[in-house]
Design an enzyme around this catalytic site. Sequence first.
Site, PDB file in Angstrom:
ATOM      1  N   GLY A 160      -5.092   4.385  23.855  1.00 31.04           N
ATOM      2  CA  GLY A 160      -4.613   5.620  24.484  1.00 31.04           C
ATOM      3  C   GLY A 160      -5.187   6.812  23.733  1.00 31.04           C
ATOM      4  CB  ILE A 162      -2.921   8.081  19.047  1.00 32.66           C
ATOM      5  CG1 ILE A 162      -1.910   9.198  19.364  1.00 32.66           C
ATOM      6  CG2 ILE A 162      -3.021   7.874  17.532  1.00 32.66           C
ATOM      7  CD1 ILE A 162      -0.465   8.888  18.997  1.00 32.66           C
ATOM      8  CB  THR A 240      -0.068   5.506  12.887  1.00 29.34           C
ATOM      9  OG1 THR A 240      -1.067   5.190  13.857  1.00 29.34           O
ATOM     10  CG2 THR A 240      -0.694   5.693  11.534  1.00 29.34           C
ATOM     11  NE  ARG A 242       8.463   4.508  18.068  1.00 30.68           N
ATOM     12  CZ  ARG A 242       7.895   5.722  17.990  1.00 30.68           C
ATOM     13  NH1 ARG A 242       6.882   5.926  17.155  1.00 30.68           N
ATOM     14  NH2 ARG A 242       8.333   6.718  18.732  1.00 30.68           N
ATOM     15  CD  GLU A 271      10.310   3.566  11.127  1.00 30.75           C
ATOM     16  OE1 GLU A 271      10.749   4.669  11.512  1.00 30.75           O
ATOM     17  OE2 GLU A 271       9.198   3.141  11.434  1.00 30.75           O
ATOM     18  CG  HIS A 290       8.060   7.151  11.865  1.00 30.42           C
ATOM     19  ND1 HIS A 290       8.709   6.246  12.659  1.00 30.42           N
ATOM     20  CD2 HIS A 290       7.239   7.834  12.695  1.00 30.42           C
ATOM     21  CE1 HIS A 290       8.291   6.359  13.908  1.00 30.42           C
ATOM     22  NE2 HIS A 290       7.400   7.324  13.960  1.00 30.42           N
TER      23      HIS A 290
HETATM   24  C1  DGY Z   1       6.486   9.879  18.163  1.00 29.31           C
HETATM   25  O1  DGY Z   1       6.319  11.027  18.587  1.00 29.31           O
HETATM   26  O2  DGY Z   1       6.699   8.922  18.902  1.00 29.31           O
HETATM   27  C2  DGY Z   1       6.404   9.682  16.670  1.00 29.31           C
HETATM   28  O3  DGY Z   1       6.631   8.403  16.279  1.00 29.31           O
HETATM   29  C3  DGY Z   1       7.287  10.655  15.941  1.00 29.31           C
HETATM   30  O4  DGY Z   1       6.574  11.814  15.961  1.00 29.31           O
END
Ligand code: DGY
Length: 330
Positions: A160, A162, A240, A242, A271, A290
Amino acid sequence: MTESYRVFVTRVLPGDGFAELRQDPAFDLDVWPVDFPPTREELLKHVGGVDGLVCLITDTIDAAVLDAAGEQLKVVSQMAVGVDNVDVAACTARGIPVGNTPGVLTETTADMAWALMLASARRVVEAAEYVKAGQWQTWTPTQMAGVDVFGSTLGIIGFGAIGQAIARRAQGFGMRVLCWNRTPRPDEAAAVGAEQRGFDEVLAEADFVCVSTALTADTTHLIDARAFELMKPGAILVNTARGPIVDEAALVHALRAGQIGGAGLDVTAVEPLPMDSPLLAMDNVVVVPHIGSASLATRSKMADMAVANLRAGLAGEPLPHAVSTAVGSK
Ligand code: DGY
């Protein structure tokens, strides 16, 4: 006199949008004042009778919370892009739109994936702790020697926005980039010089595996014992997205057995990561709390978007950024 909208905001937010909301007489705000999230009991109590709810990833918004809120609830606005803590189906069934904050955190989160990749490869955290502990006595040919990022192969699981932003940065590091996405994205891959591959191939060929997919029932434990067996012995895993996407017990086993070389984790299964987690005793693991989207500018933009979604939902207008399509039905 017009009634004001009752809104529960589960934490104090940064940004101008929230500051303006607090001054706006059209809103009767109940803002949870401390950094620790409301307990379940407190959440159920504070949502009672609200028209709008602004929440964070640390708040579980399920059917019971929606029921406790009542029929007048018009919008759930989450200050995050991920909404795995929100029962979107339950909101949709009640005609409540759910807002999130996509886009603004893409580059900031990609920066963090790179920070973890570089820190893990070059042992930055371990080396800094070594200096602080007074262990820096001399220079030796192999002291704190790590692995090269430049010229290596990057594998991205989930392509996606990111994932694509992570890939773009790899061009400057002369990397070969492989990517996998459930729905193939050949144009997006080509645009950033990445090669689309099968899931197994990405894992088997990458020196760095970055996890960048949403958490769903399908992606829970996507990176499991089998995935670690496929990975190269020195490979570094970066997550980065989940925590539950990675089977953490399998990760610990893979690290202990030397199946992989290390890990950089912005997210963990639970977490905060419990202090007795074996991951915290491993020098080749970097864990941060996180903070992928945690630049001041980005967090303010996220809060502004959450406020914009709230305002639209209360006005019965389509949310500028809606996860669910139950828009304006209340
Ligand atoms: C999100 O936006 O989903 C992140 O994990 C927290 O910023």
